[in-house]
Scaffold this motif. Sequence first.
Motif, PDB file in Angstrom:
ATOM      1  N   TYR A 180      -6.141   3.384   6.750  1.00 12.40           N
ATOM      2  CA  TYR A 180      -7.255   2.802   7.492  1.00 12.40           C
ATOM      3  C   TYR A 180      -8.541   3.615   7.294  1.00 12.40           C
ATOM      4  O   TYR A 180      -9.595   3.063   7.007  1.00 12.40           O
ATOM      5  N   ARG A 181      -8.440   4.929   7.412  1.00 12.17           N
ATOM      6  CA  ARG A 181      -9.638   5.772   7.355  1.00 12.17           C
ATOM      7  C   ARG A 181     -10.138   6.003   5.938  1.00 12.17           C
ATOM      8  O   ARG A 181     -11.345   6.028   5.698  1.00 12.17           O
ATOM      9  N   GLN A 231      -4.511  -0.601  10.789  1.00 13.91           N
ATOM     10  CA  GLN A 231      -5.071  -0.093  12.050  1.00 13.91           C
ATOM     11  C   GLN A 231      -4.070  -0.166  13.214  1.00 13.91           C
ATOM     12  O   GLN A 231      -3.947   0.768  13.990  1.00 13.91           O
ATOM     13  N   HIS A 234      -8.970   4.371   2.897  1.00 11.70           N
ATOM     14  CA  HIS A 234      -9.059   3.216   2.005  1.00 11.70           C
ATOM     15  C   HIS A 234      -9.583   1.955   2.696  1.00 11.70           C
ATOM     16  O   HIS A 234      -9.728   0.920   2.049  1.00 11.70           O
ATOM     17  N   GLY A 235      -9.819   2.029   4.002  1.00  4.77           N
ATOM     18  CA  GLY A 235     -10.366   0.877   4.709  1.00  4.77           C
ATOM     19  C   GLY A 235      -9.417  -0.302   4.815  1.00  4.77           C
ATOM     20  O   GLY A 235      -9.860  -1.447   4.877  1.00  4.77           O
ATOM     21  N   VAL A 236      -8.111  -0.019   4.851  1.00  2.00           N
ATOM     22  CA  VAL A 236      -7.115  -1.090   4.956  1.00  2.00           C
ATOM     23  C   VAL A 236      -6.992  -1.513   6.418  1.00  2.00           C
ATOM     24  O   VAL A 236      -6.421  -0.795   7.241  1.00  2.00           O
ATOM     25  N   LYS A 237      -7.521  -2.685   6.723  1.00  2.00           N
ATOM     26  CA  LYS A 237      -7.606  -3.096   8.137  1.00  2.00           C
ATOM     27  C   LYS A 237      -6.247  -3.383   8.763  1.00  2.00           C
ATOM     28  O   LYS A 237      -6.045  -3.145   9.952  1.00  2.00           O
ATOM     29  N   TYR A 280       0.809  -1.228   0.000  1.00  2.00           N
ATOM     30  CA  TYR A 280       0.000   0.000   0.000  1.00  2.00           C
ATOM     31  C   TYR A 280       0.841   1.276   0.000  1.00  2.00           C
ATOM     32  O   TYR A 280       0.363   2.330  -0.395  1.00  2.00           O
TER      33      TYR A 280
END
Length: 57
Positions: free
Chosen positions: A43-44, A52, A46-49, A10
Motif C-alpha cells: 500500500y505505502r 489497504q 507501490h500504491g496497491v489500494k 502482488y
Amino acid sequence: MEIPQDLKSYLQVEVDQWDVAHIVCIKCKKRFFTVRDAAIHLYRVHGVKVAQKYAET
Ligand SMILES: [Zn+2]
C-alpha cells in the motif's frame, strides 16, 4: 501461510534454504514474515489500494 486471493498477483510465498517461509513482494522482491507487513508495504510503497484493508487489521 496464506496469501489473500486479491493479493496473489502482488505477493508469493517462498521457502528459503532453512525451510522458513517468507512472503515476497513480486514487484521488488522484498521479503516479509506476515501478510500484514507485506500489505503495508504494498500500500505505502507501490500504491496497491486492495492491500489497504489487510494493512489496517
Ligand atoms: Zn515491493
